[in-house]
Scaffold this motif. Structure first.
Motif, mmCIF file in Angstrom:
data_model
loop_
_atom_site.group_PDB
_atom_site.id
_atom_site.type_symbol
_atom_site.label_atom_id
_atom_site.label_comp_id
_atom_site.label_asym_id
_atom_site.label_seq_id
_atom_site.Cartn_x
_atom_site.Cartn_y
_atom_site.Cartn_z
ATOM 1 N N TYR A 106 50.459 32.813 39.051
ATOM 2 C CA TYR A 106 51.347 33.905 39.463
ATOM 3 C C TYR A 106 52.249 34.322 38.303
ATOM 4 N N TYR A 109 50.257 36.378 35.971
ATOM 5 C CA TYR A 109 50.037 37.700 36.571
ATOM 6 C C TYR A 109 51.278 38.579 36.441
ATOM 7 N N PHE A 146 46.758 39.938 31.193
ATOM 8 C CA PHE A 146 45.799 39.896 32.297
ATOM 9 C C PHE A 146 44.525 39.161 31.888
ATOM 10 N N LEU A 149 45.037 35.531 32.221
ATOM 11 C CA LEU A 149 44.973 35.104 33.611
ATOM 12 C C LEU A 149 43.523 34.943 34.069
ATOM 13 N N TYR A 158 45.045 36.472 42.246
ATOM 14 C CA TYR A 158 45.558 37.630 41.499
ATOM 15 C C TYR A 158 44.534 38.171 40.500
ATOM 16 N N ALA A 162 44.063 41.891 38.617
ATOM 17 C CA ALA A 162 44.203 41.878 37.159
ATOM 18 C C ALA A 162 42.991 42.529 36.504
#
Length: 289
Positions: A106, A109, A146, A149, A158, A162
């Motif tokens: 998180y 993100y 992103f 991630l 997420y 992303a």
């Protein structure tokens, strides 16, 4: 005028809300009570008081059961309060302190999201502009965040959002390169324009801007007198994008400057070039809004 006054009045209300004083909280106030107070501020979108309450909670109970959750919610509150740099700093801090936390994805993100909207403010909602014409530094940062991630946590909840944002950012960055190429054409910097087009073709293969990148390359090679390279590029453009506006029904390149030379309109010809001179080539085949 009425709408302007209403808008300014609403901004004044927002400004006053941001200056609310955090109520005095006794030194013996429990962790649960402070956390619930912070949640009340979050629910009412009072981001400033939410941040301050969560920071107070963390400072008083650094090893309490809500400390880590408070750090995550501070990121969220900063982001919603348009404090994007503070959101990134808070996310970086959480990642540094809790690299193995189950919710660390998180934080990654939110870092990307804060960079993604870093150029936005409350006025951008009412005065929309072409994103590709802005400085794209933060767009590049957002793409990198992103990408971290989805690379580290591909199964994260997420990750789908992303990835979708990365597609948008890739298209945005590609279109920005085309607009820069158009600027270089206007300045007569044909090699620089050609290089921008080639960069799009080589690095943004799945972007809609690739077709314009090929057109930019073809035009640049023509202006540089590199006819063989121009012909090869035109063939690729005609083969892959036969409906591109710079390709005619016979697969030939259409522009102000073609392999047959400068294409002047009849008024310009009749006035020996004194009126309506040919405009520099420009490439932007996005659908018109």
């Amino acid at each position: 005028m009425k709408y302007i006054l209403v808008f300014l009045f609403s901004l004044a209300i927002v400004g006053c809300a941001g200056n609310d004083e955090l109520p005095d909280i006794a030194a013996d106030t429990g962790e649960q009570q402070i956390y619930e107070e912070a949640q009340r501020y979050l629910r009412s979108s009072n981001w400033d008081l939410a941040v301050r309450s969560l920071q107070l909670l963390e400072s008083r109970y650094p090893f309490g059961k809500y400390a880590e959750q408070a750090q995550l919610e501070i990121i969220y509150a900063h982001y919603n309060g348009y404090e994007h740099e503070a959101a990134v700093e808070a996310a970086d801090r959480f990642i540094r302190l809790h690299p193995a936390h189950p919710n660390v994805d998180y934080a990654y993100y939110m870092k990307g999201l804060a960079a993604y909207t870093g150029n936005d403010d409350i006025f951008s909602r009412f005065l929309p502009t072409d994103e590709s014409e802005r400085d794209v530094t933060q767009a590049k940062e957002a793409f990198a965040e992103f990408n971290q991630l989805v690379s580290r946590y591909p199964a994260s909840p997420y990750a789908p959002d992303a990835r979708a944002r990365m597609v948008h950012l890739r298209n945005l960055l590609a279109r920005h390169e085309i607009l820069v190429a158009n600027y270089y054409f206007r300045r007569g910097a044909y090699m620089a324009a050609t290089n921008r087009g080639r960069y799009v073709v080589e690095n943004f293969q799945r972007s809609p801007a690739v077709a314009d990148g090929l057109a930019v390359m073809a035009q640049g090679y023509i202006l540089l007198g590199l006819d063989d390279l121009a012909k090869d590029t035109i063939e690729v453009l005609a083969l892959n994008y036969p409906n591109h506006p710079n390709i005619d029904k016979n697969g030939n390149f259409k522009s102000v400057y073609t392999l047959d030379g400068l294409q002047r309109n009849w008024i310009n010809k009749a006035t020996f070039g004194l009126f309506f001179p040919p405009t520099p080539p420009q490439f932007d085949t996005r659908p018109k809004l």
